[in-house]
Design a protein around this motif. Structure first.
Motif, PDB file in Angstrom:
ATOM      1  N   ALA B 319       0.929  -1.087  -0.048  1.00  0.00           N
ATOM      2  CA  ALA B 319      -0.079  -0.093  -0.074  1.00  0.00           C
ATOM      3  C   ALA B 319       0.786   1.154   0.014  1.00  0.00           C
ATOM      4  N   HIS B 320       2.418   1.187   0.095  1.00  0.00           N
ATOM      5  CA  HIS B 320       2.905   2.464  -0.004  1.00  0.00           C
ATOM      6  C   HIS B 320       2.812   3.004  -1.585  1.00  0.00           C
ATOM      7  N   HIS B 321       2.302   2.316  -2.546  1.00  0.00           N
ATOM      8  CA  HIS B 321       1.839   2.791  -3.688  1.00  0.00           C
ATOM      9  C   HIS B 321       0.596   3.511  -3.709  1.00  0.00           C
ATOM     10  N   GLN B 322      -0.148   3.509  -2.600  1.00  0.00           N
ATOM     11  CA  GLN B 322      -1.567   4.169  -2.469  1.00  0.00           C
ATOM     12  C   GLN B 322      -1.531   5.010  -1.553  1.00  0.00           C
ATOM     13  N   ILE B 342      11.823  -3.011   4.962  1.00  0.00           N
ATOM     14  CA  ILE B 342      12.382  -3.900   3.842  1.00  0.00           C
ATOM     15  C   ILE B 342      13.638  -3.564   3.553  1.00  0.00           C
ATOM     16  N   SER B 343      13.823  -2.050   3.684  1.00  0.00           N
ATOM     17  CA  SER B 343      15.347  -1.701   2.958  1.00  0.00           C
ATOM     18  C   SER B 343      16.338  -2.389   3.772  1.00  0.00           C
ATOM     19  N   ILE B 344      16.076  -2.713   5.059  1.00  0.00           N
ATOM     20  CA  ILE B 344      17.608  -3.056   5.782  1.00  0.00           C
ATOM     21  C   ILE B 344      17.833  -4.247   5.093  1.00  0.00           C
ATOM     22  N   PRO B 345      17.382  -5.412   4.779  1.00  0.00           N
ATOM     23  CA  PRO B 345      17.938  -6.644   4.302  1.00  0.00           C
ATOM     24  C   PRO B 345      18.393  -6.294   2.815  1.00  0.00           C
ATOM     25  N   ILE B 346      17.743  -5.346   2.032  1.00  0.00           N
ATOM     26  CA  ILE B 346      18.359  -4.995   0.678  1.00  0.00           C
ATOM     27  C   ILE B 346      19.404  -4.361   0.986  1.00  0.00           C
ATOM     28  N   ALA B 347      19.664  -3.424   2.064  1.00  0.00           N
ATOM     29  CA  ALA B 347      21.001  -2.624   2.224  1.00  0.00           C
ATOM     30  C   ALA B 347      21.923  -3.592   2.528  1.00  0.00           C
ATOM     31  N   GLY B 385      14.329   5.173  -2.547  1.00  0.00           N
ATOM     32  CA  GLY B 385      13.006   4.526  -2.281  1.00  0.00           C
ATOM     33  C   GLY B 385      12.506   4.876  -0.852  1.00  0.00           C
ATOM     34  N   ILE B 386      13.494   5.329   0.093  1.00  0.00           N
ATOM     35  CA  ILE B 386      13.225   5.367   1.437  1.00  0.00           C
ATOM     36  C   ILE B 386      12.488   6.685   1.666  1.00  0.00           C
ATOM     37  N   TYR B 387      12.685   7.820   0.888  1.00  0.00           N
ATOM     38  CA  TYR B 387      12.005   8.951   0.610  1.00  0.00           C
ATOM     39  C   TYR B 387      10.357   8.622   0.474  1.00  0.00           C
ATOM     40  N   ALA B 393       6.792  12.266   2.890  1.00  0.00           N
ATOM     41  CA  ALA B 393       7.295  12.797   1.845  1.00  0.00           C
ATOM     42  C   ALA B 393       6.680  12.543   0.495  1.00  0.00           C
ATOM     43  N   ASP B 394       6.152  11.223   0.518  1.00  0.00           N
ATOM     44  CA  ASP B 394       5.501  10.762  -0.773  1.00  0.00           C
ATOM     45  C   ASP B 394       4.191  11.534  -1.060  1.00  0.00           C
ATOM     46  N   ILE B 395       3.510  12.197  -0.216  1.00  0.00           N
ATOM     47  CA  ILE B 395       2.394  12.869  -0.761  1.00  0.00           C
ATOM     48  C   ILE B 395       2.945  14.033  -1.686  1.00  0.00           C
ATOM     49  N   PHE B 397       5.837  13.675  -3.511  1.00  0.00           N
ATOM     50  CA  PHE B 397       6.604  13.032  -4.561  1.00  0.00           C
ATOM     51  C   PHE B 397       5.834  12.049  -5.390  1.00  0.00           C
ATOM     52  N   HIS B 398       4.311  11.667  -5.006  1.00  0.00           N
ATOM     53  CA  HIS B 398       3.722  10.554  -5.616  1.00  0.00           C
ATOM     54  C   HIS B 398       3.578  11.161  -7.109  1.00  0.00           C
ATOM     55  N   ASP B 399       3.758  10.207  -8.052  1.00  0.00           N
ATOM     56  CA  ASP B 399       3.376  10.303  -9.466  1.00  0.00           C
ATOM     57  C   ASP B 399       4.100  11.634  -9.834  1.00  0.00           C
ATOM     58  N   TYR B 409      16.166   3.943 -11.537  1.00  0.00           N
ATOM     59  CA  TYR B 409      17.598   3.604 -10.640  1.00  0.00           C
ATOM     60  C   TYR B 409      17.573   2.235  -9.927  1.00  0.00           C
ATOM     61  N   THR B 410      16.532   1.711  -9.953  1.00  0.00           N
ATOM     62  CA  THR B 410      16.204   0.146  -9.363  1.00  0.00           C
ATOM     63  C   THR B 410      16.168  -0.586 -10.858  1.00  0.00           C
ATOM     64  N   PHE B 411      15.374  -0.498 -11.696  1.00  0.00           N
ATOM     65  CA  PHE B 411      15.217  -1.270 -12.708  1.00  0.00           C
ATOM     66  C   PHE B 411      16.003  -1.209 -13.644  1.00  0.00           C
ATOM     67  N   HIS B 467       5.014  16.452 -12.860  1.00  0.00           N
ATOM     68  CA  HIS B 467       3.977  15.416 -12.566  1.00  0.00           C
ATOM     69  C   HIS B 467       4.326  14.367 -13.780  1.00  0.00           C
ATOM     70  N   ARG B 468       4.002  13.273 -13.710  1.00  0.00           N
ATOM     71  CA  ARG B 468       4.416  12.190 -14.643  1.00  0.00           C
ATOM     72  C   ARG B 468       3.257  11.879 -15.444  1.00  0.00           C
ATOM     73  N   ARG B 469       3.284  11.200 -16.637  1.00  0.00           N
ATOM     74  CA  ARG B 469       2.400  10.834 -17.531  1.00  0.00           C
ATOM     75  C   ARG B 469       1.577  12.089 -18.033  1.00  0.00           C
TER      76      ARG B 469
HETATM   77  C1  HEM Z   1      14.919  -0.400  -1.515  1.00  0.00           C
HETATM   78  C2  HEM Z   1      13.809  -0.152  -0.943  1.00  0.00           C
HETATM   79  C3  HEM Z   1      12.654   0.560  -1.676  1.00  0.00           C
HETATM   80  C4  HEM Z   1      11.660   1.392  -1.283  1.00  0.00           C
HETATM   81  C5  HEM Z   1      11.751   1.664   0.202  1.00  0.00           C
HETATM   82  C6  HEM Z   1      10.723   1.623  -2.177  1.00  0.00           C
HETATM   83  C7  HEM Z   1       9.755   2.530  -1.929  1.00  0.00           C
HETATM   84  C8  HEM Z   1       8.803   3.078  -3.246  1.00  0.00           C
HETATM   85  C9  HEM Z   1       7.673   3.772  -2.937  1.00  0.00           C
HETATM   86  C10 HEM Z   1       7.165   3.969  -1.530  1.00  0.00           C
HETATM   87  C11 HEM Z   1       7.062   3.680  -4.166  1.00  0.00           C
HETATM   88  C12 HEM Z   1       5.762   4.578  -4.581  1.00  0.00           C
HETATM   89  C13 HEM Z   1       6.083   6.105  -4.630  1.00  0.00           C
HETATM   90  C14 HEM Z   1       4.780   6.569  -5.353  1.00  0.00           C
HETATM   91  O1  HEM Z   1       4.164   6.019  -6.364  1.00  0.00           O
HETATM   92  O2  HEM Z   1       4.347   7.471  -4.916  1.00  0.00           O
HETATM   93  C15 HEM Z   1       7.939   3.272  -5.333  1.00  0.00           C
HETATM   94  C16 HEM Z   1       7.617   3.072  -6.360  1.00  0.00           C
HETATM   95  C17 HEM Z   1       8.161   2.353  -7.344  1.00  0.00           C
HETATM   96  N1  HEM Z   1       9.288   1.517  -7.053  1.00  0.00           N
HETATM   97 FE1  HEM Z   1      10.496   1.340  -5.111  1.00  0.00          FE
HETATM   98  N2  HEM Z   1      11.027   0.990  -3.395  1.00  0.00           N
HETATM   99  C18 HEM Z   1      12.089   0.014  -3.387  1.00  0.00           C
HETATM  100  C19 HEM Z   1      12.727  -0.399  -4.081  1.00  0.00           C
HETATM  101  C20 HEM Z   1      12.415  -0.713  -5.506  1.00  0.00           C
HETATM  102  C21 HEM Z   1      12.926  -1.887  -6.119  1.00  0.00           C
HETATM  103  C22 HEM Z   1      13.863  -2.560  -5.854  1.00  0.00           C
HETATM  104  C23 HEM Z   1      12.175  -1.638  -7.439  1.00  0.00           C
HETATM  105  C24 HEM Z   1      12.604  -2.488  -8.452  1.00  0.00           C
HETATM  106  C25 HEM Z   1      13.100  -3.562  -8.748  1.00  0.00           C
HETATM  107  C26 HEM Z   1      11.273  -0.572  -7.256  1.00  0.00           C
HETATM  108  C27 HEM Z   1      10.529  -0.313  -8.058  1.00  0.00           C
HETATM  109  C28 HEM Z   1       9.419   0.721  -8.137  1.00  0.00           C
HETATM  110  C29 HEM Z   1       8.485   1.178  -9.055  1.00  0.00           C
HETATM  111  C30 HEM Z   1       8.382   0.379 -10.540  1.00  0.00           C
HETATM  112  C31 HEM Z   1       7.879   1.981  -8.742  1.00  0.00           C
HETATM  113  C32 HEM Z   1       6.825   2.649  -9.584  1.00  0.00           C
HETATM  114  C33 HEM Z   1       5.622   2.051  -9.698  1.00  0.00           C
HETATM  115  C34 HEM Z   1       4.529   3.016 -10.558  1.00  0.00           C
HETATM  116  O3  HEM Z   1       4.078   3.899  -9.875  1.00  0.00           O
HETATM  117  O4  HEM Z   1       4.648   2.908 -11.744  1.00  0.00           O
HETATM  118  N3  HEM Z   1      11.386  -0.058  -6.084  1.00  0.00           N
HETATM  119  N4  HEM Z   1       9.120   2.698  -4.512  1.00  0.00           N
END
Ligand code: HEM
Ligand SMILES: [Cu+2]
Lengths: 179, 571
Positions: B319-322, B342-347, B385-387, B393-395, B397-399, B409-411, B467-469
């Motif tokens: 639900a951090h996406h929502q 969850i960022s702890i084991p990944i770190a 991701g932590i931000y 903060a996400d309110i 940054f979202h979208d 930077y992850t994908f 804003h994206r999109r």
């Molecule tokens: C390491 C810890 C991570 C944290 C704490 C984290 C946190 C978040 C959060 C909170 C969002 C939602 C932001 C928003 O829409 O307002 C987000 C979006 C996203 N994250 Fe991460 N993330 C992490 C790692 C990753 C990893 C490893 C991946 C991919 C392999 C990833 C891929 C994505 C994608 C694709 C979205 C955007 C989804 C969309 O709206 O289309 N994240 N992340």
């Protein structure tokens, strides 16, 4: 690992199936709890037909167990006959279901009638699809078992069949009994 | 069971070789059940799809930098086409590039070879998996050319936009898109069952669970995660198809449905999915780092435990996406906590890799450069991701483009950097020849530098509130400022440079395939079992299947003359 590969794979298939039905039923339950009026809709389902079909499926699971026993003893033809009996149970289930649905649709309860009916047809339909797939696989397993080949598959298809049965055990109270 | 079934099924030595007779072209390459051929089919299909996805990125980046221009090779981009491009770019890169290449491609290639068996336990199921996947590719491609154009509701497909043709204007594109995604899921479920059962039941005699190379562990855990998370979305896909075609109202508020339900079903899968693709990439990097640092992997068991912990936790963060989708603020608090956890084991995994490097004798080969870059770049993705995980903060940054930069930077490290690491590392095994190192390094720098120049501006744009999109920022005076536009142009130009450098890779790949220097069985002096097979391994992998005597990372063992110790070497 001491689980034979085929059986292990069936268990993993079931894991993925459990979450499919789990997701669907959780969605249904969340909605049901917030929509008091769905109970009135559910009143139109026919509990007796549902109960009859539950009985049919349970009986068919019994013959699947007996088929497994026969296969363990190496009696392929007997296992095959019992599997055919199970297939017959599945067919009965589907025939009864299609009469039931025809009746309900005639009454005007279609998949778009309300949220309840959407879930009703989707969940029961997905389940019926699994029954059908199970029957097809079972016919295939029975035909090889009849030649005393691949007898371990009898157990595997049995596990799958019990799962399909258990899903129904969840659907029956959720869709029919709770009114 | 592990070995008994194995010997029963295949025997050893001569009998084993007999069970794999020579085959016709059709049976060898198109209708094969050989895990290596299926791996190549997945790999090459995935790479071809990456080109399709990259072309889309090129088109929409051009539109963003130079709104309204006629894009060379495409033409003027209409708003509908723009939406279809961003939607299908995202879907393709995740479902048709990262998944097939990392899980199915490397999984198929490596699991039997690293476990020391001759094939997957269900070779025909494996073939069926690829065929279903290929069908999903065809359906997806078709969805772009039907009447109304391709689906444009974003890869997350939120209803009611995705479920009501009146809103999305793509009656056929939406339907074909969701069918393609569903088919693809079924293909990977079949593949995953094979991976898990093979790794459980077909290991070489002597190979205990903790002798299994990390990359195999990672792929197996990823397959489990996929299997346990995708179910609700499969149910959701069926419901969405019914909403689209039969006009049920599961997700349509106008018919009493709930659009947020889809978001839950989607992200319950969607977040674990990021780990599904991350873990294999992490595994590839681990293998490469130990080989080129000539050191034992630091804390092997701890890595496995952290991965399992990550897997479990990943089911409780969706639900951090929502955060701003109208969920209960108390729930947002809980999901903030789980997300930060969850960022702890990944770190920790990143620290493990750095600890593995520490004190090693590092060899900066091309695969090693890619592996190092993976950790460096992924770190930026993880930290941002932590931000985003902090709901406050996400309110803001979202979208925005901040999110876009975060997940690239992850994908990008996952789907591009780790894949190049893996391809350059296993190329000698796959094709029996070396890739050219110099051109490999040119390609490396030509990819890494522009990559950062594409996405750092996006962080800044996101923080500026972009804003994206959005199809054309000139329609929004606040966002049409010249300094913002300059950053958009920088990102687009960097993308063009990066794409141009991919030609270096393609040429290097093809030329090395044809006339690279011949590689021996074990060109990198590595320990794991795949390096004991011929390069490339024949159908059936080994004339005589190997035994395993030790763990996979015995490098630079004190008192040993050689600095490596293959797993199959008798003590
Ligand atoms: C390491 C810890 C991570 C944290 C704490 C984290 C946190 C978040 C959060 C909170 C969002 C939602 C932001 C928003 O829409 O307002 C987000 C979006 C996203 N994250 Fe991460 N993330 C992490 C790692 C990753 C990893 C490893 C991946 C991919 C392999 C990833 C891929 C994505 C994608 C694709 C979205 C955007 C989804 C969309 O709206 O289309 N994240 N992340
Ligand atoms: Cu997430």
């Amino acid at each position: 690992m001491n689980i034979p590969t085929g059986r292990l794979a069936v268990w993993w298939v079931l894991v993925s199936e459990i979450v499919i039905f789990g997701g669907l039923l959780a969605s249904y339950l969340m909605n049901r709890l917030t929509h008091a009026d769905w109970a009135d809709q559910a009143a139109h389902t026919n509990t007796w037909i549902g109960a009859f079909n539950t009985l049919v499926l349970l009986t068919s699971s019994l013959s699947a167990v007996l088929a497994h026993q026969a296969a363990e003893k190496g009696d392929g033809p007997k296992a095959a006959r019992l599997l055919w009996l199970t297939v017959l149970g599945g067919a009965t289930f589907l025939v009864v279901k299609s009469f039931e649905w025809t009746h309900e649709i005639r009454e005007g309860f279609t998949i778009t009638s309300s949220g309840f009916w959407s879930y009703y047809y989707t969940a029961a339909g997905l389940h019926a699809f699994h029954v059908l797939c199970g029957m097809i696989l079972m016919i295939w397993v029975a035909s090889t078992a009849a030649k005393n080949q691949e007898l371990h598959r009898v157990e595997n298809i049995g596990i799958y069949w019990h799962f399909v049965d258990i899903v129904w055990i969840f659907l029956f109270p959720l869709l029919y009994i709770a009114k | 069971m592990s070995h008994t079934s194995h010997t029963e099924a295949h025997g050893a030595g001569a009998a084993h070789a007999d069970s794999h007779p020579p085959q016709s072209f059709f049976h060898k390459y198109l209708w094969s059940t050989d895990h290596k051929v299926i791996a190549m089919q997945y790999l090459f299909t995935g790479m071809a799809m990456a080109l399709v996805g990259a072309f889309m990125a090129y088109v929409f980046r051009m539109q963003l930098a130079f709104p309204g221009m006629s894009v060379p090779g495409f033409g003027v981009v209409s708003p509908g086409e723009y939406n279809a491009m961003i939607t299908n770019h995202g879907s393709i890169m995740i479902f048709w590039v990262a998944m097939p290449v990392l899980i199915a491609g490397f999984g198929n290639y490596l699991i039997p070879l690293m476990c020391g068996c001759d094939d997957m336990v269900f070779p025909r199921v494996n073939r069926l998996s690829y065929q279903l996947f290929f069908l999903s590719v065809l359906v997806l491609i078709a969805s772009l050319f039907v009447q109304g154009g391709g689906f444009g509701g974003a890869w997350t497909a939120y209803p009611p936009l995705s479920s009501v043709a009146k809103y999305n204007l793509t009656p056929w594109g939406s339907l074909l898109w969701i069918i393609a995604v569903a088919l693809e899921f079924v293909a990977f479920l079949l593949g995953g069952i094979n991976f898990i059962t093979t790794a459980m039941n077909s290991r070489a005699p002597g190979m205990k669970a903790f002798d299994v190379p990390i990359v195999v562990w990672m792929i197996v855990v990823a397959s489990l995660l996929f299997m346990a998370s995708v179910g609700p979305l499969i149910a959701g896909a069926v419901m969405l198809i019914f909403d689209q075609t039969l006009h049920t109202g599961f997700f349509d508020p106008a018919r009493g449905g709930d659009p947020v339900l889809w978001q839950h079903l989607f992200w319950f899968f969607g977040h674990p999915e990021v780990y599904v693709v991350l873990l294999p990439a992490m595994g590839i990097v681990a293998e490469i780092m130990t080989v080129f640092a000539r050191k034992k992997l630091f804390a092997y068991r701890m890595v496995i435990y952290s991965v399992i912990a990550t897997g479990v936790l990943s089911f409780f963060v969706w639900a951090h996406h929502q955060f701003i989708a109208g969920i209960d603020p108390r729930m947002a608090n809980i999901f903030t906590v789980t997300t930060l956890l969850i960022s702890i084991p990944i770190a920790e995994l990143c620290f493990v890799y750095i600890a593995t490097l520490y004190g090693g004798s590092i060899r900066l080969t091309t695969p090693m450069l890619w592996a190092l870059a993976f950790v460096a770049e992924f770190l930026i993705g993880g930290v941002t991701g932590i931000y985003l995980g902090a709901s406050g903060a996400d309110i803001f940054f979202h979208d925005t483009y901040f999110v876009v930069a975060h997940f690239h930077y992850t994908f990008f490290p996952i789907a591009i950097i780790a894949v190049f690491a893996g391809i350059t590392f296993w190329f000698p095994k796959m094709f029996g020849r070396y890739m050219n190192e110099t051109w490999g390094k040119v390609h490396f720098w030509g990819t890494i530098i522009p990559f950062n120049l594409i996405f750092i501006p996006m962080f800044l744009l996101g923080m500026a509130g972009e804003h994206r999109r959005i199809y054309d920022y000139t329609h929004f005076p606040d966002l049409a400022l010249p300094e913002l536009q300059a950053m958009r142009i920088l990102a687009t130009v960097a993308l063009l440079v990066m794409l141009a450098f991919q030609l270096v890779f393609l040429v290097n790949f093809v030329l090395s395939l044809m006339r690279g220097a011949r590689a021996s069985k074990n060109p990198w002096n590595a320990n794991t079992l795949e390096w004991t097979a011929e390069s490339p391994p024949p159908h059936g992998n080994w004339a005589e299947l190997p035994n395993c005597y030790r763990g996979p990372y015995e490098y630079s063992v004190p008192g040993r003359e050689l600095d490596y110790w293959p797993q199959d070497e008798k003590a």
